[in-house]
Design a protein around this motif. Structure first.
Motif, PDB file in Angstrom:
ATOM      1  N   GLY A  35       0.831  -1.209   0.000  1.00 18.37           N
ATOM      2  CA  GLY A  35       0.000   0.000   0.000  1.00 18.37           C
ATOM      3  C   GLY A  35       0.861   1.252   0.000  1.00 18.37           C
ATOM      4  N   TYR A  36       1.910   1.234   0.805  1.00 22.66           N
ATOM      5  CA  TYR A  36       2.837   2.367   0.842  1.00 22.66           C
ATOM      6  C   TYR A  36       3.549   2.509  -0.499  1.00 22.66           C
ATOM      7  N   LEU A  37       3.971   1.373  -1.043  1.00 19.42           N
ATOM      8  CA  LEU A  37       4.667   1.400  -2.329  1.00 19.42           C
ATOM      9  C   LEU A  37       3.752   1.932  -3.431  1.00 19.42           C
ATOM     10  N   ALA A  38       2.452   1.627  -3.342  1.00 17.01           N
ATOM     11  CA  ALA A  38       1.509   2.115  -4.355  1.00 17.01           C
ATOM     12  C   ALA A  38       1.481   3.640  -4.388  1.00 17.01           C
ATOM     13  N   ILE A  39       1.601   4.262  -3.223  1.00 17.63           N
ATOM     14  CA  ILE A  39       1.651   5.731  -3.173  1.00 17.63           C
ATOM     15  C   ILE A  39       2.884   6.215  -3.936  1.00 17.63           C
ATOM     16  N   SER A  40       4.037   5.603  -3.671  1.00 14.97           N
ATOM     17  CA  SER A  40       5.276   5.995  -4.343  1.00 14.97           C
ATOM     18  C   SER A  40       5.207   5.755  -5.846  1.00 14.97           C
ATOM     19  N   VAL A  41       4.614   4.638  -6.243  1.00 15.31           N
ATOM     20  CA  VAL A  41       4.477   4.324  -7.664  1.00 15.31           C
ATOM     21  C   VAL A  41       3.586   5.359  -8.345  1.00 15.31           C
ATOM     22  N   VAL A  51      -5.343  10.151  -2.798  1.00 18.15           N
ATOM     23  CA  VAL A  51      -6.396   9.145  -2.695  1.00 18.15           C
ATOM     24  C   VAL A  51      -5.836   7.871  -2.073  1.00 18.15           C
ATOM     25  N   GLU A  52      -6.749   6.993  -1.637  1.00 16.63           N
ATOM     26  CA  GLU A  52      -6.353   5.707  -1.096  1.00 16.63           C
ATOM     27  C   GLU A  52      -5.724   4.907  -2.238  1.00 16.63           C
ATOM     28  N   PRO A  53      -4.540   4.291  -2.035  1.00 14.97           N
ATOM     29  CA  PRO A  53      -3.790   3.707  -3.158  1.00 14.97           C
ATOM     30  C   PRO A  53      -4.426   2.497  -3.823  1.00 14.97           C
ATOM     31  N   TYR A  54      -5.263   1.731  -3.125  1.00 12.19           N
ATOM     32  CA  TYR A  54      -5.844   0.537  -3.748  1.00 12.19           C
ATOM     33  C   TYR A  54      -7.086   0.865  -4.562  1.00 12.19           C
ATOM     34  N   THR A  55      -8.044   1.558  -3.946  1.00 11.05           N
ATOM     35  CA  THR A  55      -9.304   1.836  -4.632  1.00 11.05           C
ATOM     36  C   THR A  55      -9.295   3.175  -5.350  1.00 11.05           C
ATOM     37  N   GLU A  56      -8.329   4.024  -5.003  1.00 10.92           N
ATOM     38  CA  GLU A  56      -8.189   5.381  -5.539  1.00 10.92           C
ATOM     39  C   GLU A  56      -9.442   6.225  -5.275  1.00 10.92           C
ATOM     40  N   THR A  57     -10.114   5.927  -4.154  1.00 11.74           N
ATOM     41  CA  THR A  57     -11.263   6.710  -3.727  1.00 11.74           C
ATOM     42  C   THR A  57     -11.148   6.969  -2.232  1.00 11.74           C
ATOM     43  N   GLY A  58     -11.953   7.852  -1.717  1.00  7.71           N
ATOM     44  CA  GLY A  58     -12.039   8.062  -0.277  1.00  7.71           C
ATOM     45  C   GLY A  58     -10.826   8.737   0.320  1.00  7.71           C
ATOM     46  N   ILE A  59     -10.757   8.650   1.625  1.00 11.32           N
ATOM     47  CA  ILE A  59      -9.703   9.313   2.392  1.00 11.32           C
ATOM     48  C   ILE A  59      -8.513   8.375   2.518  1.00 11.32           C
ATOM     49  N   LEU A  77      15.148  11.019 -10.224  1.00 10.77           N
ATOM     50  CA  LEU A  77      16.375  10.303 -10.600  1.00 10.77           C
ATOM     51  C   LEU A  77      16.149   9.322 -11.746  1.00 10.77           C
ATOM     52  N   GLY A  78      14.894   9.121 -12.132  1.00 11.03           N
ATOM     53  CA  GLY A  78      14.607   8.182 -13.212  1.00 11.03           C
ATOM     54  C   GLY A  78      14.848   6.735 -12.827  1.00 11.03           C
ATOM     55  N   ILE A  79      14.613   6.400 -11.562  1.00 14.45           N
ATOM     56  CA  ILE A  79      14.796   5.033 -11.075  1.00 14.45           C
ATOM     57  C   ILE A  79      13.439   4.479 -10.649  1.00 14.45           C
ATOM     58  N   GLY A  80      13.380   3.194 -10.412  1.00 17.20           N
ATOM     59  CA  GLY A  80      12.141   2.572  -9.967  1.00 17.20           C
ATOM     60  C   GLY A  80      11.820   2.939  -8.532  1.00 17.20           C
ATOM     61  N   PRO A  81      10.540   2.936  -8.154  1.00 17.46           N
ATOM     62  CA  PRO A  81      10.149   3.265  -6.781  1.00 17.46           C
ATOM     63  C   PRO A  81      10.746   2.323  -5.733  1.00 17.46           C
ATOM     64  N   VAL A  82      10.907   1.042  -6.054  1.00 15.57           N
ATOM     65  CA  VAL A  82      11.503   0.105  -5.092  1.00 15.57           C
ATOM     66  C   VAL A  82      12.970   0.449  -4.866  1.00 15.57           C
ATOM     67  N   THR A  83      13.668   0.807  -5.926  1.00 14.23           N
ATOM     68  CA  THR A  83      15.069   1.211  -5.788  1.00 14.23           C
ATOM     69  C   THR A  83      15.167   2.492  -4.972  1.00 14.23           C
ATOM     70  N   ALA A  84      14.280   3.449  -5.214  1.00 11.83           N
ATOM     71  CA  ALA A  84      14.263   4.684  -4.416  1.00 11.83           C
ATOM     72  C   ALA A  84      13.962   4.366  -2.960  1.00 11.83           C
ATOM     73  N   TRP A  85      13.019   3.445  -2.717  1.00 12.08           N
ATOM     74  CA  TRP A  85      12.662   3.022  -1.354  1.00 12.08           C
ATOM     75  C   TRP A  85      13.916   2.524  -0.635  1.00 12.08           C
ATOM     76  N   ASN A  86      14.688   1.658  -1.292  1.00 11.00           N
ATOM     77  CA  ASN A  86      15.890   1.091  -0.678  1.00 11.00           C
ATOM     78  C   ASN A  86      17.001   2.121  -0.520  1.00 11.00           C
ATOM     79  N   LEU A  87      17.230   2.948  -1.531  1.00  7.77           N
ATOM     80  CA  LEU A  87      18.296   3.951  -1.445  1.00  7.77           C
ATOM     81  C   LEU A  87      18.020   4.999  -0.372  1.00  7.77           C
ATOM     82  N   VAL A  88      16.792   5.512  -0.334  1.00  7.21           N
ATOM     83  CA  VAL A  88      16.448   6.529   0.666  1.00  7.21           C
ATOM     84  C   VAL A  88      16.479   5.926   2.065  1.00  7.21           C
ATOM     85  N   GLY A  89      15.987   4.691   2.206  1.00  3.25           N
ATOM     86  CA  GLY A  89      16.039   4.023   3.505  1.00  3.25           C
ATOM     87  C   GLY A  89      17.460   3.814   3.989  1.00  3.25           C
ATOM     88  N   LEU A  90      18.331   3.400   3.090  1.00  6.43           N
ATOM     89  CA  LEU A  90      19.733   3.200   3.435  1.00  6.43           C
ATOM     90  C   LEU A  90      20.404   4.526   3.771  1.00  6.43           C
TER      91      LEU A  90
END
Length: 119
Positions: A35-41, A51-59, A77-90
């Motif tokens: 769900g968090y990754l969907a926001i980043s994507v 919007v809510e990342p799964y249904t894209e409706t509501g709060i 940076l033109g990278i994938g969201p998972v790569t950004a997730w790992n790089l920023v976390g690191l």
């Protein structure tokens, strides 16, 4: 020094583990993480709607600011969201360990105490 040691210890799997480094995804509590990754994507693809990342409706009840930041980093940076997730976390871990090492060295007044920070 402490931050580098931390990256070498905990970041080893990210940097040297899979055939494509920095593209793995943490599967602990995967429905929430996806769900968090969907926001980043969504943000990385240019959709900044709050919007809510799964249904894209509501709060949206997810903590959006950090994941929006991840999407903006991925887009910028033109990278994938998972790569950004790992790089920023690191990078955040590296920064926190460096601050902790500096604090321990300052309080203890001994340079070698900074080695304790990665632990």
């Amino acid at each position: 020094m402490a931050g580098l040691l931390h990256v070498l210890i905990l970041g080893r799997a990210l940097l040297f583990g899979p055939a494509r480094p920095l593209t793995g995804f943490r599967m602990l509590v995967s429905p929430d993480q996806l769900g968090y990754l969907a926001i980043s994507v969504n943000v990385a693809s240019g959709d900044l709607a709050r919007v809510e990342p799964y249904t894209e409706t509501g709060i949206n009840t997810y903590p959006r600011l950090y994941y929006t930041f991840l999407g903006l980093v991925a887009r910028g940076l033109g990278i994938g969201p998972v790569t950004a997730w790992n790089l920023v976390g690191l990078a955040a871990q590296f920064l926190l360990v460096a601050v902790l090492a500096h604090t321990v060295i300052t309080i203890g007044r001994r340079l070698l105490l900074g080695i304790v920070a990665p632990a």
